[in-house]
Design a protein around this motif. Structure first.
Motif, short mmCIF file in Angstrom:
data_model
loop_
_atom_site.label_atom_id
_atom_site.label_comp_id
_atom_site.label_asym_id
_atom_site.label_seq_id
_atom_site.Cartn_x
_atom_site.Cartn_y
_atom_site.Cartn_z
N ALA A 6 75.55 29.88 55.25
CA ALA A 6 74.78 29.26 54.17
C ALA A 6 74.38 27.84 54.52
O ALA A 6 73.33 27.34 54.08
CB ALA A 6 75.59 29.28 52.88
N LEU A 7 75.20 27.16 55.33
CA LEU A 7 74.94 25.75 55.65
C LEU A 7 73.76 25.57 56.60
O LEU A 7 73.10 24.52 56.57
CB LEU A 7 76.19 25.13 56.28
N ALA A 8 73.46 26.57 57.42
CA ALA A 8 72.48 26.40 58.49
C ALA A 8 71.13 25.84 58.04
O ALA A 8 70.60 24.91 58.66
CB ALA A 8 72.29 27.73 59.23
N PRO A 9 70.54 26.35 56.95
CA PRO A 9 69.23 25.80 56.55
C PRO A 9 69.28 24.34 56.10
O PRO A 9 68.25 23.67 56.07
CB PRO A 9 68.81 26.71 55.38
N TRP A 10 70.48 23.86 55.76
CA TRP A 10 70.62 22.50 55.21
C TRP A 10 71.34 21.55 56.16
O TRP A 10 71.52 20.38 55.84
CB TRP A 10 71.40 22.57 53.88
N TYR A 11 71.71 22.04 57.33
CA TYR A 11 72.51 21.23 58.24
C TYR A 11 71.79 19.94 58.62
O TYR A 11 72.39 18.86 58.63
CB TYR A 11 72.84 22.04 59.50
#
Length: 244
Positions: A6-11
């Motif tokens: 879930a974090l990947a798009p917001w990293y």
């Protein structure tokens, strides 16, 4: 849900304060100081590929490896829009590295190897010895054990207009690891949010233990680099050469 899904798009939004150009400057200074030819590089645990693309833009041939398919997907999308020769992206864990030949140097940034459990760290170093040429460099940074212990009971919040991330840290003395839960609230529309949660674990690797493992696996000249960007404040940079 696994880490960096879930974090990947917001990293990138949550690491917007990282000066990746300074990291690139630091690596290049080490290449110059070490002499020899440094053209083909491995970015180990490359994340969303920001640093790999900077190094590619500076003229290096890049291999970029990461164990998260979601992070690599973000990296590939970024590379397509970058207008430079894209790195060779491969989905591999640090302890399962398997390249087609040798590289001149490898680096791993932003305490990525702190995520590798002790039982896999020796295998990671053994694999790197296979794929870094003799005399090549290996450069990486770790969170210090003292820093990880200090994060026990910590709570922090990252927020943008479209997402809020809540982190909660818990140090596990038996495992010598900081486990932190992450709740991500993504704005869907208006005041409607989608909720995701992940768990991350960083292991407390001491410099003495890491140095011994590196030497056991054929690396020499193991040293710290206090002049590195973001050094201090609970982060230690380690530099070594692959022996003959």
């Amino acid at each position: 849900m696994s880490a960096y899904e879930a974090l990947a798009p917001w990293y990138d939004a949550f690491t917007r304060d990282v000066d990746y150009e300074r990291f690139a400057d630091f690596y290049e200074a080490l290449f110059r100081a070490n002499g020899g030819e440094f053209r083909l590089l491995l970015d180990l645990c490359c994340g969303t590929g920001t640093l790999a693309l900077i190094m590619a833009r500076r003229g290096y041939d890049m291999i970029a490896a990461d164990g998260s398919e979601d992070m690599l997907m973000a990296a590939r999308e970024k590379a397509m829009a970058a207008g430079v020769a894209a790195p060779l992206f491969i989905c591999q864990r640090a302890g399962g590295l398997d390249l087609y030949g040798t590289v001149d140097a490898a680096y791993s940034s932003l305490d990525s190897l702190s995520y590798v459990p002790p039982r896999e760290l020796a295998e990671c170093f053994a694999r790197l010895r296979l794929f870094i040429r003799p005399g090549g460099l290996f450069i990486f940074d770790l969170r210090t054990p003292e820093f990880l212990r200090s994060m026990d009971g910590s709570v922090s919040v990252d927020e943008t207009d479209d997402v809020l991330c809540l982190w909660r840290g818990r140090y596990d003395e038996k495992a010598a690891a900081l486990r932190y839960g992450m709740d991500i609230f993504e704005r869907i529309e208006g005041d409607t949010y989608e909720h995701y949660n992940e768990e991350h674990t960083e292991y407390a690797h001491s410099f003495e233990a890491v140095s011994a493992l590196l030497e056991e696996n054929g690396f020499t000249g193991v040293r710290t680099a206090p002049e590195a960007p973001m050094a201090g404040d609970g982060r230690i940079f380690i530099v070594c050469e692959r022996g003959n």
